[in-house]
Motif scaffolding. Structure first.
Motif, mmCIF file in Angstrom:
data_model
loop_
_atom_site.group_PDB
_atom_site.id
_atom_site.type_symbol
_atom_site.label_atom_id
_atom_site.label_comp_id
_atom_site.label_asym_id
_atom_site.label_seq_id
_atom_site.Cartn_x
_atom_site.Cartn_y
_atom_site.Cartn_z
ATOM 1 N N ASP A 73 0.837 -1.208 0.000
ATOM 2 C CA ASP A 73 0.000 0.000 0.000
ATOM 3 C C ASP A 73 0.871 1.257 0.000
ATOM 4 O O ASP A 73 0.625 2.201 -0.758
ATOM 5 C CB ASP A 73 -0.921 -0.023 1.227
ATOM 6 N N GLN A 74 1.902 1.220 0.838
ATOM 7 C CA GLN A 74 2.806 2.379 0.923
ATOM 8 C C GLN A 74 3.440 2.675 -0.455
ATOM 9 O O GLN A 74 3.541 3.828 -0.874
ATOM 10 C CB GLN A 74 3.907 2.019 1.915
ATOM 11 N N ALA A 75 3.856 1.621 -1.150
ATOM 12 C CA ALA A 75 4.525 1.806 -2.447
ATOM 13 C C ALA A 75 3.544 2.334 -3.501
ATOM 14 O O ALA A 75 3.890 3.227 -4.293
ATOM 15 C CB ALA A 75 5.137 0.485 -2.911
ATOM 16 N N VAL A 76 2.337 1.785 -3.524
ATOM 17 C CA VAL A 76 1.377 2.251 -4.536
ATOM 18 C C VAL A 76 0.960 3.692 -4.225
ATOM 19 O O VAL A 76 0.813 4.510 -5.141
ATOM 20 C CB VAL A 76 0.150 1.309 -4.630
ATOM 21 N N GLN A 77 0.814 4.006 -2.930
ATOM 22 C CA GLN A 77 0.481 5.398 -2.584
ATOM 23 C C GLN A 77 1.593 6.344 -3.067
ATOM 24 O O GLN A 77 1.324 7.418 -3.619
ATOM 25 C CB GLN A 77 0.330 5.565 -1.059
ATOM 26 N N ALA A 78 2.835 5.932 -2.870
ATOM 27 C CA ALA A 78 3.967 6.768 -3.295
ATOM 28 C C ALA A 78 3.957 6.945 -4.812
ATOM 29 O O ALA A 78 4.168 8.046 -5.342
ATOM 30 C CB ALA A 78 5.286 6.142 -2.846
ATOM 31 N N ALA A 79 3.684 5.843 -5.529
ATOM 32 C CA ALA A 79 3.648 5.909 -6.997
ATOM 33 C C ALA A 79 2.494 6.794 -7.456
ATOM 34 O O ALA A 79 2.603 7.546 -8.430
ATOM 35 C CB ALA A 79 3.512 4.502 -7.573
ATOM 36 N N ASN A 80 1.395 6.717 -6.740
ATOM 37 C CA ASN A 80 0.219 7.507 -7.106
ATOM 38 C C ASN A 80 0.473 9.009 -6.893
ATOM 39 O O ASN A 80 0.094 9.841 -7.722
ATOM 40 C CB ASN A 80 -0.976 7.038 -6.267
ATOM 41 N N GLU A 81 1.143 9.326 -5.790
ATOM 42 C CA GLU A 81 1.451 10.744 -5.525
ATOM 43 C C GLU A 81 2.433 11.309 -6.551
ATOM 44 O O GLU A 81 2.344 12.466 -6.956
ATOM 45 C CB GLU A 81 2.057 10.900 -4.128
ATOM 46 N N ALA A 82 3.377 10.468 -6.975
ATOM 47 C CA ALA A 82 4.392 10.949 -7.916
ATOM 48 C C ALA A 82 3.871 11.037 -9.348
ATOM 49 O O ALA A 82 4.482 11.694 -10.204
ATOM 50 C CB ALA A 82 5.611 10.008 -7.876
ATOM 51 N N PHE A 83 2.755 10.360 -9.607
ATOM 52 C CA PHE A 83 2.293 10.233 -10.993
ATOM 53 C C PHE A 83 2.029 11.566 -11.713
ATOM 54 O O PHE A 83 2.551 11.779 -12.824
ATOM 55 C CB PHE A 83 1.064 9.310 -11.067
ATOM 56 N N PRO A 84 1.268 12.500 -11.132
ATOM 57 C CA PRO A 84 0.944 13.706 -11.928
ATOM 58 C C PRO A 84 2.191 14.469 -12.381
ATOM 59 O O PRO A 84 2.258 14.927 -13.526
ATOM 60 C CB PRO A 84 0.102 14.551 -10.959
ATOM 61 N N GLY A 85 3.186 14.570 -11.506
ATOM 62 C CA GLY A 85 4.409 15.304 -11.856
ATOM 63 C C GLY A 85 5.188 14.609 -12.962
ATOM 64 O O GLY A 85 5.680 15.243 -13.901
ATOM 65 N N TRP A 86 5.279 13.286 -12.865
ATOM 66 C CA TRP A 86 6.027 12.508 -13.864
ATOM 67 C C TRP A 86 5.307 12.560 -15.216
ATOM 68 O O TRP A 86 5.921 12.762 -16.267
ATOM 69 C CB TRP A 86 6.166 11.069 -13.368
ATOM 70 N N ALA A 87 3.989 12.423 -15.169
ATOM 71 C CA ALA A 87 3.199 12.462 -16.411
ATOM 72 C C ALA A 87 3.336 13.832 -17.081
ATOM 73 O O ALA A 87 3.448 13.937 -18.307
ATOM 74 C CB ALA A 87 1.736 12.157 -16.107
ATOM 75 N N ALA A 88 3.353 14.886 -16.263
ATOM 76 C CA ALA A 88 3.370 16.251 -16.814
ATOM 77 C C ALA A 88 4.688 16.583 -17.517
ATOM 78 O O ALA A 88 4.737 17.518 -18.329
ATOM 79 C CB ALA A 88 3.116 17.262 -15.688
ATOM 80 N N LEU A 89 5.741 15.823 -17.237
ATOM 81 C CA LEU A 89 7.034 16.108 -17.880
ATOM 82 C C LEU A 89 6.986 15.900 -19.394
ATOM 83 O O LEU A 89 7.783 16.469 -20.139
ATOM 84 C CB LEU A 89 8.122 15.193 -17.315
#
Ligand code: NAD
Length: 488
Positions: A55-71
């Motif tokens: 859960d911790q890892a997926v939450q971290a990936a989910n939080e990082a997603f918008p910034g990574w996608a926006a690049l």
């Protein structure tokens, strides 16, 4: 669970046996033993993750997603190219750890396997950047297909080529704009731990690239059923693939699976027999732990004796031994449990009356060696013909007519790969089309163009990886349709 963890030394390289979540090391109190196939000794006590870590890892990936996608693809390509460069700079460290952990031949790791990881990243970063959105006019509208990053992705990999397969699968996900939670296999978890650190060194923002350690049925199962995931990509056995596919389906999440193989290697009488026999005998190199191997030798009767004579001669040249030595050509099996599994297949084949032509017993070369084995079955229905052994065991069958060869080739539930040896272009095309497999090689083996589709039919796979096929999987394809003349 604590976030401060120790490191262990493996083959002279310091490596963390813990998870990598949100840019930090995270340890589980529960551990499992990682055994080196070289001497069957324990080399690390690895974090054994569970639901909480997943859960911790997926939450971290989910939080990082918008910034990574926006690049965007070009912005991400900078990070991914830096990671590829770092892999090339760390070939020696990665090769040493992978060799200790999985026992692939050190010289192969140094010469090509690790650097293939760098190629995987470069190739996908470049391909994603080169993507041209399709534009066209129809029905009084202007249309455009946009590739949108899908979201956090789970990537599950097997033990037999841990570094290469983890890079092959995470590269398209990252290039397409997904964030990743990678779960390597419990029998060879360490090279992916280094990969996570190299991603951090390349500047990947925290949470873009996470690694979870632990057992498939524990942390793996929690990961693939997490409701925040948008993609699940798996490489491993059909048995685990079924369970993971069910978990993905429950959340209606797209799923790809690259699974087992039981490929035919068909030798026609017009073939270069020497080349065919050399390739066939060379397939034992990773102790046969290669999904794409042509483990069913299917040889035209008229040349069977000549082929076998050459095959034995090439096999006589093979050296079972320490996979760190340059002179070794065949490495040990991954784990004592796997050795027992391989042995079980051969013992059942012996008990059923199939002819053990060569090998058929443990080798004294080391604790986890099994002799290269060739079995002539009395029936095509035999378990030894129909089931993947994933060890140094090939079967030998003959045929008289082309149709018979095709029927034998297509007689298993698998459909991953096939190998043909023939000098006839007509036959190569005709038989190549008829063999049910995601890839058919003619007069060659394991050559991979990274832009070509890759995957299996039937129980060998669902979906395709490779080139744009993988980038599409990790994307949502959206159509933007604008009424012509309505915008300026
Ligand atoms: P496996 O299926 O046992 O495990 C693969 C991975 O899945 C591991 O990381 C494991 O921990 C995880 N896993 C297992 N059960 C899970 C579950 N319920 N939920 C989530 N994760 C789970 O396979 P293996 O023994 O590691 O690898 C050998 C198999 O992989 C062979 O069948 C081989 O042919 C296949 N393989 C296929 C390819 C390919 O490209 N088609 C490549 C390499 C290996």
């Amino acid at each position: 669970m604590s976030s401060v963890t120790g490191r262990v030394e493996v083959a002279g390289v310091e490596v963390s046996p813990d998870h990598f979540i949100g840019g930090e090391r995270v340890a589980s109190q529960s551990r499992f033993e990682d055994v080196s196939p070289i001497d069957a000794g324990v080399i690390a006590e690895v974090s054994r993750g569970g639901e909480r870590e997943a859960d911790q890892a997926v939450q971290a990936a989910n939080e990082a997603f918008p910034g990574w996608a926006a690049l965007g693809p070009a912005g991400r390509a900078g990070y991914i190219h830096r990671l590829a460069d770092l892999i090339d700079e760390n070939v020696e460290r990665l090769a040493a750890v992978e060799n200790a952990d999985m026992a692939m031949l050190l010289r192969s790791l140094r010469a090509r396997v690790i650097s293939r990881g760098a190629k995987n990243f470069r190739s996908y970063a470049d391909l994603a950047t080169a993507y041209e959105e399709r534009d066209w006019h129809s029905l009084g509208t202007w249309n455009r297909v946009q590739r949108m990053p899908a979201g956090p992705a789970a990537v599950i990999t097997p033990w037999n080529a841990p570094f290469m397969l983890s890079t092959w699968k995470t590269a398209p996900a990252l290039a397409a704009g997904c964030t990743v939670v990678l779960k390597p296999a419990e029998w060879s978890p360490l090279s992916c731990s280094i990969l996570a650190e190299l991603a951090a060194e390349a500047g990947f923002p925290p949470g873009v690239f996470n690694v979870l350690q632990g057992y498939g049925e524990e942390v793996g199962a929690s990961l693939v059923s997490h409701p925040l995931l948008k993609r699940v990509s798996f490489t491993g056995s059909p048995e685990a693939g079924r369970q993971i596919g069910v978990a993905a389906a429950r959340n209606l999440v797209p799923f790809t699976a690259e699974m087992g193989g039981k490929g035919p290697l068909i030798v026609f009488e017009d073939a270069d027999l020497d080349a065919a026999a050399r390739k066939a005998a060379g397939q034992y190199d990773d102790s046969g732990q290669v999904c794409l191997a042509g483990t069913r030798l299917i040889v035209q009767e008229s040349v069977a004796d000549e082929f076998l004579e050459k095959f034995h001669r090439y096999l006589d040249e093979q050296v079972l031994g320490d996979p760190r030595e340059d002179s070794t050509t065949i490495s040990p099996l991954i784990h004592p449990e796997h050795l027992q599994r391989v042995e079980g297949f051969v013992e059942r084949a012996r008990a059923e009356g199939h002819r053990i032509v060569r090998g058929g017993r443990r080798s004294e070369a080391g604790p986890l060696f099994y002799e290269p084995t060739l079995i002539e079955p009395t029936s095509n229905d035999a378990e030894i013909v129909q089931s993947e052994v994933f060890g140094p065991v090939l079967t030998f069958q003959t045929f008289s007519e082309e149709e018979e060869a095709v029927a034998l080739a297509n007689s298993t539930e698998y459909g991953l790969s096939g190998v043909l040896y023939t000098t006839s272009l007509g036959r190569a095309d005709r038989v190549g089309r008829q063999v049910r497999a995601g890839i058919v090689w003619v007069n060659t083996f394991l050559v991979r163009d990274l832009t070509a589709p890759f995957g299996g039919m039937d129980i060998s796979g669902i979906g395709r990886e490779g080139g744009d096929y993988a980038l599409d999987f990790y994307s949502e394809l959206k159509t933007l349709q604008i009424l012509e003349g309505s915008v300026g």
